[in-house]
Write a protein that holds these residues in place. Structure first.
Motif, short mmCIF file in Angstrom:
data_model
loop_
_atom_site.label_atom_id
_atom_site.label_comp_id
_atom_site.label_asym_id
_atom_site.label_seq_id
_atom_site.Cartn_x
_atom_site.Cartn_y
_atom_site.Cartn_z
N HIS A 90 2.63 -1.34 10.09
CA HIS A 90 3.72 -2.70 11.23
C HIS A 90 3.12 -3.08 12.11
CE1 HIS A 90 5.01 1.19 11.78
NE2 HIS A 90 5.66 0.97 12.94
N VAL A 91 2.38 -1.99 12.60
CA VAL A 91 1.06 -2.38 13.51
C VAL A 91 -0.14 -2.50 13.78
CG1 VAL A 91 -0.26 -1.03 15.46
CG2 VAL A 91 2.18 0.25 14.93
N ALA A 92 -0.83 -2.95 12.94
CA ALA A 92 -1.53 -3.27 12.08
C ALA A 92 -1.42 -5.10 12.01
CB ALA A 92 -2.19 -3.25 11.10
N ALA A 93 -0.20 -5.41 11.74
CA ALA A 93 0.32 -7.12 11.75
C ALA A 93 0.02 -7.54 12.40
CB ALA A 93 1.56 -6.99 10.97
N CYS A 94 0.37 -6.75 13.99
CA CYS A 94 0.73 -7.17 15.85
C CYS A 94 -0.55 -7.36 15.75
CB CYS A 94 1.49 -6.48 16.23
SG CYS A 94 3.02 -6.03 16.06
N LEU A 95 -1.42 -6.97 15.66
CA LEU A 95 -2.79 -6.45 15.73
C LEU A 95 -3.73 -7.34 15.15
CD1 LEU A 95 -3.72 -2.88 16.77
CD2 LEU A 95 -3.23 -4.41 18.28
N LEU A 96 -3.06 -7.81 14.55
CA LEU A 96 -4.30 -9.10 13.73
C LEU A 96 -3.95 -9.93 14.20
CD1 LEU A 96 -4.84 -6.80 10.31
CD2 LEU A 96 -7.12 -7.01 11.90
N ALA A 97 -2.77 -10.36 14.35
CA ALA A 97 -2.40 -11.66 14.40
C ALA A 97 -2.65 -11.74 16.35
CB ALA A 97 -0.63 -11.65 13.99
N GLY A 149 1.22 -1.31 0.38
CA GLY A 149 -0.58 0.21 0.08
C GLY A 149 1.06 1.22 0.00
N PRO A 150 0.27 2.22 -0.30
CA PRO A 150 1.28 3.42 -0.04
C PRO A 150 1.79 4.08 1.31
CG PRO A 150 -1.11 4.01 0.06
CD PRO A 150 -1.39 2.57 -0.06
N GLY A 204 4.38 2.31 6.37
CA GLY A 204 2.75 2.06 5.45
C GLY A 204 1.20 2.17 6.41
N TYR A 205 0.66 2.10 6.01
CA TYR A 205 -0.47 1.94 6.98
C TYR A 205 -2.02 1.52 6.98
CZ TYR A 205 -1.55 6.07 3.40
OH TYR A 205 -2.06 6.25 2.27
N PHE A 206 -2.59 1.53 7.38
CA PHE A 206 -4.14 0.42 7.42
C PHE A 206 -5.04 0.68 7.67
CE2 PHE A 206 -5.95 -3.85 8.33
CZ PHE A 206 -6.39 -3.72 7.28
N LYS A 207 -6.00 1.36 7.83
CA LYS A 207 -7.63 1.62 8.57
C LYS A 207 -7.83 0.71 9.42
CE LYS A 207 -11.13 4.59 8.30
NZ LYS A 207 -11.86 5.66 7.91
N LEU A 208 -8.12 0.52 10.43
CA LEU A 208 -8.36 -0.78 11.09
C LEU A 208 -8.79 0.28 12.46
CD1 LEU A 208 -7.83 -3.67 12.49
CD2 LEU A 208 -5.73 -3.61 13.32
N ASP A 209 -10.55 -0.58 12.54
CA ASP A 209 -11.26 -0.65 13.63
C ASP A 209 -11.38 1.36 13.82
OD1 ASP A 209 -11.13 -2.37 14.70
OD2 ASP A 209 -9.63 -2.41 15.70
#
Length: 135
Positions: free
Chosen positions: A81-88, A61-62, A69-74
């Motif tokens: 990288h934070v989302a990777a941890c949280l989703l795991a 992603g951009p 990288g960034y990701f929309k979560l909740d």
């Protein structure tokens, strides 16, 4: 609109303007907004796990202005990288953040990340910047 549960007026192809635009953009009239899809599936669609020299799993992603990288979560934007941890299921307590042990900001591979305090992460970054190899 010819779709069930939609009472908007027809615009094109028997659909309302909203469903027609969705079909033009995504090839489907289904609601494909990020919020309506499984976050793990959305996340995995943006990860390149092909072999690279460092063994990193790279976020496709951009990146943000800092190269992460960034990701929309909740409903909020977090580092990929934070989302990777949280989703795991890895806990990232308040005041902590994942440190990239591989030094690749777009890497989301869990064994390349270590959750440390924000202070420790900044200390490590400073040490790396000044060429001190001890982390």
């Amino acid at each position: 609109c010819s779709l069930d549960a939609c009472d908007r007026p027809q615009y094109a192809h028997g659909w309302c303007e909203v469903h027609y635009a969705r079909w033009r953009r995504h090839g489907s009239t289904d609601d494909l907004r990020a919020e309506s899809r499984d976050p793990i599936v959305r996340f995995e669609e943006r990860v390149d796990r092909t072999t690279n020299p460092d063994g990193c799993h790279l976020w496709t992603g951009p990146p943000n202005g800092a190269g992460y990288g960034y990701f929309k979560l909740d409903g909020r934007s977090v580092g990929a990288h934070v989302a990777a941890c949280l989703l795991a299921g890895v806990d990232v307590p308040e005041g902590h953040e994942p440190d990239h042990l591989c030094l690749v900001p777009l890497c989301v591979r869990l064994d390349h990340l270590e959750v440390v305090t924000a202070v420790e992460n900044k200390r490590r970054a400073s040490a790396r910047r000044w060429g001190k190899t001890t982390v």
